[in-house]
Design a protein around this motif. Structure first.
Motif, mmCIF file in Angstrom:
data_model
loop_
_atom_site.group_PDB
_atom_site.id
_atom_site.type_symbol
_atom_site.label_atom_id
_atom_site.label_comp_id
_atom_site.label_asym_id
_atom_site.label_seq_id
_atom_site.Cartn_x
_atom_site.Cartn_y
_atom_site.Cartn_z
ATOM 1 N N ILE A 2 6.713 5.858 -4.641
ATOM 2 C CA ILE A 2 5.705 5.814 -3.237
ATOM 3 C C ILE A 2 5.788 7.037 -2.316
ATOM 4 C CG2 ILE A 2 5.504 4.574 -1.238
ATOM 5 C CD1 ILE A 2 6.148 1.856 -2.616
ATOM 6 N N PHE A 3 7.130 7.353 -2.089
ATOM 7 C CA PHE A 3 6.957 8.682 -1.669
ATOM 8 C C PHE A 3 6.391 9.848 -2.312
ATOM 9 C CE2 PHE A 3 9.541 12.595 -0.730
ATOM 10 C CZ PHE A 3 9.427 12.854 0.619
ATOM 11 N N ALA A 4 6.628 9.885 -3.542
ATOM 12 C CA ALA A 4 5.708 10.936 -4.339
ATOM 13 C C ALA A 4 4.234 10.637 -4.323
ATOM 14 C CB ALA A 4 6.091 11.018 -5.840
ATOM 15 N N LEU A 5 3.822 9.274 -4.222
ATOM 16 C CA LEU A 5 2.361 9.125 -4.230
ATOM 17 C C LEU A 5 1.756 9.618 -2.811
ATOM 18 C CD1 LEU A 5 2.339 5.654 -5.980
ATOM 19 C CD2 LEU A 5 1.310 7.885 -6.636
ATOM 20 N N GLU A 6 2.864 9.135 -1.601
ATOM 21 C CA GLU A 6 2.252 9.567 -0.260
ATOM 22 C C GLU A 6 1.857 11.054 -0.204
ATOM 23 O OE1 GLU A 6 1.396 7.799 2.223
ATOM 24 O OE2 GLU A 6 2.326 5.887 1.923
ATOM 25 N N LEU A 25 -0.911 -1.717 -2.689
ATOM 26 C CA LEU A 25 -0.661 -2.579 -3.568
ATOM 27 C C LEU A 25 0.813 -2.896 -4.020
ATOM 28 C CD1 LEU A 25 -3.983 -2.581 -5.666
ATOM 29 C CD2 LEU A 25 -3.361 -4.351 -4.257
ATOM 30 N N LEU A 26 1.222 -1.611 -4.284
ATOM 31 C CA LEU A 26 2.878 -1.627 -4.670
ATOM 32 C C LEU A 26 3.665 -2.123 -3.651
ATOM 33 C CD1 LEU A 26 2.745 1.974 -6.504
ATOM 34 C CD2 LEU A 26 3.175 -0.618 -7.672
ATOM 35 N N ARG A 27 3.391 -1.680 -2.414
ATOM 36 C CA ARG A 27 4.162 -2.227 -1.170
ATOM 37 C C ARG A 27 4.051 -3.837 -1.164
ATOM 38 N NH1 ARG A 27 3.290 2.674 2.758
ATOM 39 N NH2 ARG A 27 5.313 3.828 1.921
ATOM 40 N N GLN A 28 3.000 -4.357 -1.475
ATOM 41 C CA GLN A 28 2.532 -5.621 -1.205
ATOM 42 C C GLN A 28 3.030 -6.541 -2.388
ATOM 43 O OE1 GLN A 28 -1.617 -6.662 -0.739
ATOM 44 N NE2 GLN A 28 -1.026 -8.688 -0.161
ATOM 45 N N TYR A 29 3.137 -6.059 -3.452
ATOM 46 C CA TYR A 29 3.515 -6.757 -4.793
ATOM 47 C C TYR A 29 4.602 -6.442 -5.417
ATOM 48 C CZ TYR A 29 -1.241 -8.987 -4.074
ATOM 49 O OH TYR A 29 -2.267 -9.692 -3.415
ATOM 50 N N VAL A 30 5.186 -5.513 -5.389
ATOM 51 C CA VAL A 30 6.525 -5.275 -6.090
ATOM 52 C C VAL A 30 7.492 -4.915 -5.289
ATOM 53 C CG1 VAL A 30 7.258 -3.490 -7.730
ATOM 54 C CG2 VAL A 30 5.038 -3.719 -7.736
#
Length: 83
Positions: free
Chosen positions: A33-37, A19-24
């Protein structure tokens, strides 16, 4: 940070990342995102949870967008309120 990682759900992290990659469309969220991965791959690692928390704190005004499009992140952070 006392055992905050016990509630981390890798499937929900995956949805949040998508969702972050799609909308932000903001390059400042890349460290998050790196930390979430990383946290998705090792959800019981408290060090990675700390990196996630630090990455979120560093976002500034972009925090609002992150919480809007990836609400699971707010539930993770609510466990970390008094750190």
């Amino acid at each position: 940070m006392a055992n905050m990682t016990k509630n981390v759900d890798p499937a929900k992290l995956d949805i949040s990342i998508t969702l972050l990659r799609q909308y932000v469309n903001d390059p400042s969220i890349e460290p998050l995102i790196f930390a979430l991965e990383a946290l998705k791959k090792d959800p019981s690692n408290e060090s990675l949870f700390g990196e996630f928390s630090d990455a979120f704190s560093a976002l500034g005004i972009a925090q609002g967008s992150v919480l809007t499009y990836a609400p699971y992140i707010s539930s993770l952070l609510s466990n970390d309120l008094f750190d």
